[in-house]
Design a protein around this motif. Sequence first.
Motif, PDB file in Angstrom:
ATOM      1  N   GLY A  24       0.796  -1.258   0.093  1.00 50.13           N
ATOM      2  CA  GLY A  24      -0.125   0.029  -0.149  1.00 50.13           C
ATOM      3  C   GLY A  24       0.942   1.240  -0.002  1.00 50.13           C
ATOM      4  O   GLY A  24       0.368   2.382   0.496  1.00 50.13           O
ATOM      5  N   GLN A  25       1.944   1.233  -0.453  1.00 52.13           N
ATOM      6  CA  GLN A  25       2.902   2.510  -0.113  1.00 52.13           C
ATOM      7  C   GLN A  25       3.317   2.906  -1.794  1.00 52.13           C
ATOM      8  O   GLN A  25       4.369   3.839  -1.670  1.00 52.13           O
ATOM      9  CB  GLN A  25       4.123   1.927   0.362  1.00 52.13           C
ATOM     10  CG  GLN A  25       3.809   1.706   2.047  1.00 52.13           C
ATOM     11  CD  GLN A  25       3.176   2.741   2.872  1.00 52.13           C
ATOM     12  OE1 GLN A  25       3.151   3.780   2.466  1.00 52.13           O
ATOM     13  NE2 GLN A  25       2.704   2.178   3.721  1.00 52.13           N
ATOM     14  N   ILE A  26       2.836   2.156  -2.670  1.00 48.66           N
ATOM     15  CA  ILE A  26       3.330   2.604  -4.075  1.00 48.66           C
ATOM     16  C   ILE A  26       3.056   3.995  -4.278  1.00 48.66           C
ATOM     17  O   ILE A  26       3.938   4.591  -4.984  1.00 48.66           O
ATOM     18  CB  ILE A  26       2.680   1.609  -5.241  1.00 48.66           C
ATOM     19  CG1 ILE A  26       3.360   1.831  -6.366  1.00 48.66           C
ATOM     20  CG2 ILE A  26       1.243   1.793  -5.318  1.00 48.66           C
ATOM     21  CD1 ILE A  26       4.954   1.420  -6.728  1.00 48.66           C
ATOM     22  N   ASN A  27       1.878   4.692  -4.069  1.00 48.91           N
ATOM     23  CA  ASN A  27       1.543   6.167  -4.488  1.00 48.91           C
ATOM     24  C   ASN A  27       2.488   6.922  -3.573  1.00 48.91           C
ATOM     25  O   ASN A  27       3.123   7.839  -4.487  1.00 48.91           O
ATOM     26  CB  ASN A  27       0.452   6.242  -4.044  1.00 48.91           C
ATOM     27  CG  ASN A  27      -0.681   5.562  -4.982  1.00 48.91           C
ATOM     28  OD1 ASN A  27      -0.546   4.692  -5.528  1.00 48.91           O
ATOM     29  ND2 ASN A  27      -1.967   5.925  -4.762  1.00 48.91           N
ATOM     30  N   LEU A  28       2.886   6.612  -2.593  1.00 60.04           N
ATOM     31  CA  LEU A  28       3.564   7.295  -1.790  1.00 60.04           C
ATOM     32  C   LEU A  28       5.151   7.517  -2.402  1.00 60.04           C
ATOM     33  O   LEU A  28       6.081   8.588  -2.647  1.00 60.04           O
ATOM     34  CB  LEU A  28       3.706   6.984  -0.289  1.00 60.04           C
ATOM     35  CG  LEU A  28       4.697   7.768   0.552  1.00 60.04           C
ATOM     36  CD1 LEU A  28       4.650   9.273   0.922  1.00 60.04           C
ATOM     37  CD2 LEU A  28       5.169   6.857   1.633  1.00 60.04           C
ATOM     38  N   VAL A  29       5.577   6.516  -2.812  1.00 64.09           N
ATOM     39  CA  VAL A  29       6.878   5.905  -3.193  1.00 64.09           C
ATOM     40  C   VAL A  29       7.160   6.737  -4.674  1.00 64.09           C
ATOM     41  O   VAL A  29       7.943   7.490  -5.061  1.00 64.09           O
ATOM     42  CB  VAL A  29       7.423   4.584  -3.473  1.00 64.09           C
ATOM     43  CG1 VAL A  29       8.687   4.562  -4.053  1.00 64.09           C
ATOM     44  CG2 VAL A  29       7.245   3.844  -1.914  1.00 64.09           C
ATOM     45  N   ILE A  30       5.996   6.582  -5.546  1.00 62.79           N
ATOM     46  CA  ILE A  30       5.914   7.227  -6.917  1.00 62.79           C
ATOM     47  C   ILE A  30       6.206   8.731  -6.626  1.00 62.79           C
ATOM     48  O   ILE A  30       7.157   9.382  -7.295  1.00 62.79           O
ATOM     49  CB  ILE A  30       4.860   7.100  -7.661  1.00 62.79           C
ATOM     50  CG1 ILE A  30       4.934   5.460  -8.028  1.00 62.79           C
ATOM     51  CG2 ILE A  30       4.707   7.720  -8.866  1.00 62.79           C
ATOM     52  CD1 ILE A  30       3.501   5.105  -8.647  1.00 62.79           C
ATOM     53  N   SER A  31       5.264   9.222  -5.700  1.00 65.35           N
ATOM     54  CA  SER A  31       5.329  10.881  -5.586  1.00 65.35           C
ATOM     55  C   SER A  31       6.700  11.170  -5.022  1.00 65.35           C
ATOM     56  O   SER A  31       7.133  12.346  -5.349  1.00 65.35           O
ATOM     57  CB  SER A  31       4.321  11.174  -4.489  1.00 65.35           C
ATOM     58  OG  SER A  31       3.057  10.849  -5.165  1.00 65.35           O
ATOM     59  N   LEU A  32       7.425  10.582  -3.918  1.00 69.29           N
ATOM     60  CA  LEU A  32       8.709  10.740  -3.250  1.00 69.29           C
ATOM     61  C   LEU A  32       9.874  10.672  -4.440  1.00 69.29           C
ATOM     62  O   LEU A  32      10.564  11.778  -4.508  1.00 69.29           O
ATOM     63  CB  LEU A  32       9.050   9.898  -2.157  1.00 69.29           C
ATOM     64  CG  LEU A  32       8.217  10.119  -0.768  1.00 69.29           C
ATOM     65  CD1 LEU A  32       8.563   9.297   0.208  1.00 69.29           C
ATOM     66  CD2 LEU A  32       8.778  11.668  -0.344  1.00 69.29           C
TER      67      LEU A  32
END
Lengths: 313, 267
Positions: A108-116
């Motif tokens: 569930g962390q993919i969106n965060l990692v993409i943004s970062l």
Amino acid sequence: MDIYLPIAEVSVNIFLILGLGLAVGFLSGMFGVGGGFLMTPILIFIGIPPPVAVATQTNQIVASSASGAIAHFRRKSLDLKMGLYLLAGGVVGSVGGVWLFSFLQATGQINLVISLCYVGFLGIIGGLMFVESATALWRRYRQGKAGITPRPRRRRRGLIDALPFKVRFPVSGLYISLIPVIGIGALVGLLAALMGVGGGFVMVPAMIYILRMPTSVVIGTSLFQILFVTALTTFLQAAQNQTVDLVLAALLIVGGVIGAQFGARAGQRIRAEELRAALALMVLAVCLKLAFDLVSDPVDMFELMETAGRSAS
Amino acid sequence: MIRAALMSLVLGGTANAAPEDEIQPVGIVAALTQEVVEIRSNFTGADFLVYGAVTGLEEGDDIVVVVRGPQEDLRVMRKIRTLGIWINRAPITFEDIYGYYAVASTRSLSQFATFSSLRREAIGMEHLRLSAPAHEREETRFGVGGVVVTELGGEIVDYRRAVVRNRARDGLYVESPGGVEILDGGLFRADVRLPPVTPVGEYALDIYLFRDGVPIASRRTTLEVRKAGLEQALYDFAHDHAPLYGMIAVIIALLAGWSAAEIFRRR
């Protein structure tokens, strides 16, 4: 007119996507960049699920880098040996990146990692480009007044030359260690898988400033590597994550290739420093928007995620 | 038949004797204007009508139409600010959550239905069943074994509201008090709207007749949402032959790039 995307499972306006493809294609042709770093965030903003946006944009870059790579291949303005070593690194990065992508999706962390990743890379690259082009513009302005000729840059020997596993690259006229070459290739492969970008905006500066390749072969070699890395990444994303949307990809490709051709012509009439400064500002704008979204209060304090892909009929 | 008629005649003759016997048996018939919704390239959602008739409808009865989409596990994460940025934390997986859930009723549910009947039938946003097996255990309480206790406690309410709120934003969870219209002669109708992000699968439509706070009759019909045509073919192909699909995607892109380069070179 709306069109339903079978893999993304959302409806989008067909003219909006074509228009965006044209606009980003125009910019990419003008600046000689892939445009993935602009298109992927835009696709996410308009509601395409991030995994589909990233994987599908990689597919579009295959098309846009193919036409460029073919042109450079004909003119032989590329270092094939360097390209192959970069590609070897790229394969490692891409395979690792697609695997990491699946793992982050599961937690569930993919969106965060993409943004970062976007904020980090766009911030650094945009900032450096802006400072560099602003300095160049300022120098030209001073020159115009005082008539001072700029001092030619001196080549310094650095850390890169101390590394082992040296190989000779006759086309580039280099004798350097394979470690930075493979490392840069792997980083670009990782970025392609995680961010849906070709990685030209990282590779071109890295080739010029770290590997010190001659500018004449930099673009061709980077396009060669990007073409194969994005082709591999597209294949892996489709095979492992089923996130490549052919309908969306087709729309992006049509808009992108046409836009790029007109952009390339428009680009020839503008001076390089202004072009780079404008590109830097655009990169920084995307970066700021993404950074703002990370820190501003979210629309909802909870996020829902379907754990498995939506059940097929 | 004849005897029943005679009986009612006889009983009806004795004034106000037994009004219970005069109650008609209640029954519901219902149909949809569309039993299959096909998702094609021009799909932007779908509207259809549930209509039918209730026999034995009395003054003060209420009708509820509940549409339940295909069930799927859903992970809900809470956003927590860490070092200035919002990060998803505390994942909880709920099993078998409806991908679509719509409740239409003649009046607002609390006006005519008891809490326990709504809870039992899982009607209404407040009564959606949420079960997170990883956070549940069975206990013996008051001598009764196998009582399911959730560790989430009161937080489950926050999570339920979060699911409903997020889904409502996409038009997937809809509650419309007054959405069921009763026409003359026990006829009723209700409009159902499926949004563009409607999940594919089997949908169950339940029509309940409420009297004195409890459902006294219900009827189920089904609806299928499926991808059709090119959309179906592409989706199946992407999932069933994933490596081949990937190769074709790459080849199409290569051809497009190459042909663009050729076309523009000649001009």
